[in-house]
Write a protein that holds these residues in place. Structure first.
Motif, short mmCIF file in Angstrom:
data_model
loop_
_atom_site.label_atom_id
_atom_site.label_comp_id
_atom_site.label_asym_id
_atom_site.label_seq_id
_atom_site.Cartn_x
_atom_site.Cartn_y
_atom_site.Cartn_z
N GLY A 1 -33.44 -22.39 -11.40
CA GLY A 1 -32.32 -21.52 -11.77
C GLY A 1 -32.12 -21.48 -13.28
N THR B 1 -31.46 -26.45 -4.91
CA THR B 1 -31.49 -26.16 -6.34
C THR B 1 -30.36 -26.87 -7.08
N GLY B 2 -29.27 -27.19 -6.40
CA GLY B 2 -28.12 -27.78 -7.09
C GLY B 2 -28.48 -29.10 -7.75
N PRO C 1 -27.51 -25.85 -21.98
CA PRO C 1 -27.43 -26.82 -20.88
C PRO C 1 -26.55 -28.01 -21.21
N LYS D 1 -26.27 -16.36 -10.09
CA LYS D 1 -27.20 -17.49 -10.10
C LYS D 1 -28.39 -17.20 -9.21
N LEU D 2 -29.48 -17.81 -9.54
CA LEU D 2 -30.66 -17.72 -8.69
C LEU D 2 -30.58 -18.80 -7.61
P1 ATP Z 1 -26.03 -26.82 -11.53
O1 ATP Z 1 -25.05 -25.92 -10.87
O2 ATP Z 1 -27.39 -26.76 -10.92
O3 ATP Z 1 -25.55 -28.20 -11.71
P2 ATP Z 1 -25.10 -26.06 -14.13
O4 ATP Z 1 -24.64 -24.66 -14.17
O5 ATP Z 1 -24.08 -27.10 -14.02
O6 ATP Z 1 -26.22 -26.21 -13.00
P3 ATP Z 1 -25.67 -26.21 -16.94
O7 ATP Z 1 -26.46 -27.23 -17.66
O8 ATP Z 1 -24.23 -26.15 -17.16
O9 ATP Z 1 -25.99 -26.40 -15.38
O10 ATP Z 1 -26.32 -24.78 -17.12
C1 ATP Z 1 -26.92 -24.26 -18.25
C2 ATP Z 1 -27.06 -22.78 -18.09
O11 ATP Z 1 -27.89 -22.45 -16.97
C3 ATP Z 1 -25.74 -22.10 -17.84
O12 ATP Z 1 -25.66 -20.96 -18.67
C4 ATP Z 1 -25.78 -21.73 -16.38
O13 ATP Z 1 -25.01 -20.61 -16.11
C5 ATP Z 1 -27.27 -21.51 -16.14
N1 ATP Z 1 -27.63 -21.74 -14.74
C6 ATP Z 1 -27.38 -22.85 -14.02
N2 ATP Z 1 -27.81 -22.72 -12.75
C7 ATP Z 1 -28.35 -21.48 -12.66
C8 ATP Z 1 -28.96 -20.73 -11.61
N3 ATP Z 1 -29.10 -21.23 -10.38
N4 ATP Z 1 -29.41 -19.48 -11.89
C9 ATP Z 1 -29.29 -18.97 -13.12
N5 ATP Z 1 -28.72 -19.62 -14.16
C10 ATP Z 1 -28.25 -20.86 -13.95
#
Ligand code: ATP
Ligand code: MG
Length: 568
Positions: free
Chosen positions: A57, A283-284, A48, A275-276
């Motif tokens: 997610g 969720t964003g 993360p 993504k979920l």
């Molecule tokens: P957001 O889009 O909610 O801001 P992000 O992808 O920027 O999330 P990161 O901290 O970069 O957040 O994500 C850490 C891990 O979690 C990454 O491997 C990412 O692919 C995964 N991830 C993020 N959102 C989801 C989701 N909705 N479903 C499954 N995996 C997710």
């Protein structure tokens, strides 16, 4: 029935077949890599960026990565991808660790920070320069975009790309030493300005940013870009399968290029999954952040959100989230999962584990006119479907409280609860027959009257006569007044997060606070995060933030009924 040996063999092989077929595509890739000796162990990570709280997610990604490591007897790393000091905060590092630990993904002593590798990343960039695979550019961000071309047009060569290796080494070192302002120079990988994949058109891999980093302080004023840093982090840690979400699919050639050009002996492999997304909720991370920053919710853990902290505060359990993620499965195409499935999972998890108690959310008094002075104690089983939860004693007397909507003076057809002349069962107590009600000047019912049948103790019919309604109650004198909170989704991402005028499309009914709820005495000592079924009203959890000793606040996790059907 007899079954022959060959029959048994046939079933076994069919079972086995089913096993391989039902393995998800990531497991299939791993099986193949292990079989072909591409790797001899499985090592995953969850990476993360500490720029917000984790949400449902992320839980999917955590449980997937951790689950694979467990399943294959491999290792799981917890790694903060903290290469961008602009948005990152220490607060988020702590909350993320807490959430992952709560979910049960144990990283043991394998906690890493990408920022610990800044030295190696710098060396890696130098290595590329020496190989003639990276150069310093003087173009501005806008110019880089302009030179990059488009899907139909190839990019143009950056004038910096013809610099000598020696000059690039010197300039890159000067970038590191702080000679240039933010944006004045960048380091670009030299790949292919004509590539059909725009990510391969000499991507920026290092930028100047005079900024204090939460981990490295002011040591660095150049920071690596995500696409360059991530494969290096994976390679350094010995990650075998680097699982990310679908939006990185087009970045995979760059990922592979980085690990190849840096000549890592065991190159990690990137695998993308969808993504979920959940219906009816946001969720964003950036939307959640906006709700928090605008004070629309009371923090990242507001129970209306689906951040992990919010789900925990609302009363979801790690088991319910695990069940949910398992039911969702792993896929290569984006789609939304019905929020009702998450609710199904928490009901499934709690229904046998938690006691079924009586709480009246919106009370009105009930007086049993023929009940004698004094009180009695009724023994009530805590969960009829799970005897091991035992029973409790609940006082019963002449004055009780019931739900306001369990009484109607003039009922419509098919209303089986209390109305004058009707007999109902008071749950686990007695049959009572309603005789009338008292109203105030405004016509509000203030008191309901009834008589009881002493022979129906325990709620059992004395003579085989039937009643259609069973209602719950609390004893008037011992009941404890508490606050209960009922929720609806705050924003429906699918219906649009924003209105046409740019304001947030909020659900005005997302929170209902009931300040006069009454619960049976045993609930007065509910501890934060403790959850219960309140019969007929749903599952509730004692709020971890607002509950006080002897005065719990209860959040409704989920109601009891649903039209949701588990997909096949
Ligand atoms: P957001 O889009 O909610 O801001 P992000 O992808 O920027 O999330 P990161 O901290 O970069 O957040 O994500 C850490 C891990 O979690 C990454 O491997 C990412 O692919 C995964 N991830 C993020 N959102 C989801 C989701 N909705 N479903 C499954 N995996 C997710
Ligand atoms: Mg991100």
């Amino acid at each position: 029935m007899k079954s022959s040996m060959s029959d048994i063999e046939k079933t076994v092989t069919e079972e086995e077949k089913k096993e391989t077929v039902s393995r998800n595509f990531i497991e299939q890739i791993i099986d193949k890599d292990l079989a072909e000796g591409v790797c001899d162990t499985v090592h995953t990570r969850f990476p993360p960026e500490p720029n917000g709280y984790l949400h449902i997610g992320h839980a999917k990604s955590i449980l997937l990565n951790y689950g694979l490591a467990k399943q294959y007897g491999g290792k799981f790393n917890m790694r903060f991808d903290d290469t961008n000091p602009t948005k990152e905060k220490e607060e988020f590092v702590e909350s993320i660790k807490e959430d992952i630990a709560w979910l049960g993904a144990d990283w043991e002593d394998r906690l890493f920070f990408a920022s610990d590798y800044f030295g190696e990343m710098y060396e890696a960039a130098v290595k590329l320069i020496r190989k003639g695979k990276a150069y310093v550019s003087d173009l501005s961000a806008d110019e880089i975009r302009e030179y990059r071309g488009s899907l139909t047009e190839p990019g143009r060569e950056d004038p910096g790309s013809s610099r000598s290796m020696e000059e690039n080494l010197r300039l890159f070192e000067e970038m590191k030493e702080g000679k240039y302002a933010d944006g004045e120079k960048v380091l670009r990988a030299k790949i292919d300005m004509a590539s059909p994949n725009i990510n391969m058109r000499d991507p920026v891999i290092y930028r100047v940013a005079h900024m204090t980093h939460h981990n490295t302080g002011d040591k660095w004023c150049i920071y690596p870009m995500y696409d360059f840093a991530h494969p290096i982090e994976d390679a350094i840690e010995g990650i075998t399968h680097s699982i990310c979400t679908l939006e990185f699919e087009d970045h995979r050639p760059l990922y592979d290029w980085v690990v190849r050009e840096l000549e890592y002996p065991h190159p990690p492999k990137q695998i993308e999954f969808a993504k979920l997304y959940l219906t009816n909720v946001v969720t964003g991370k950036r939307y959640i952040k906006k709700l928090v920053e605008e004070g629309i919710v009371d923090g990242w853990d507001d129970p209306r959100l689906v951040s992990i902290a919010a789900l925990r505060r609302r009363g979801f359990t790690p088991e319910s989230i695990k069940l949910f993620v398992d039911l969702c499965g792993i896929s290569k195409s984006n789609s939304s999962v019905d929020y009702a499935m998450l609710e199904y999972c928490i009901r499934e998890d709690l229904k046998l584990k938690r006691p079924r108690m009586m709480a009246v959310l919106d009370p009105v008094k009930l007086v049993i006119d023929n009940y004698p002075e004094g009180e009695e104690m009724l023994e009530i089983p805590n969960n009829l479907e799970n005897e091991s939860l035992g029973s409790r004693m609940v006082p019963f007397g002449r004055e009780l409280y019931i739900e306001r909507d369990d009484f109607m003076e003039e009922p419509p057809k098919k209303y089986f609860r209390m109305f004058p002349g009707n007999e109902v069962r008071l749950m686990n107590a007695y049959f009572v027959k309603c005789t009338g009600c008292v109203k105030d000047k405004q016509g509000n019912v203030t008191e309901i009257h009834c008589t009881y049948d002493p022979d129906s103790r325990g709620g059992n019919s004395p003579d085989g006569r039937k009643v259609k309604g069973t209602i719950h109650w609390v004893p008037a004198h011992e009941a404890v007044k508490v606050e209960t909170r009922l929720y609806e989704n705050i924003i429906d991402e699918e219906k649009g997060v924003y209105n046409e005028d740019g304001s947030l499309n909020l659900n005005p009914n997302s929170l209902t606070v009931m300040r006069e709820s009454l619960v049976e005495p045993a609930l007065a000592d509910a501890k934060p995060y403790e959850s219960f079924q309140f019969v007929r009203n749903g599952f509730f959890c004692a709020d971890s933030r607002d509950s006080r000793e002897g005065a719990p606040v209860f959040n409704r996790i989920v109601s009891l009924k649903s039209s949701f059907v588990l997909p096949k």
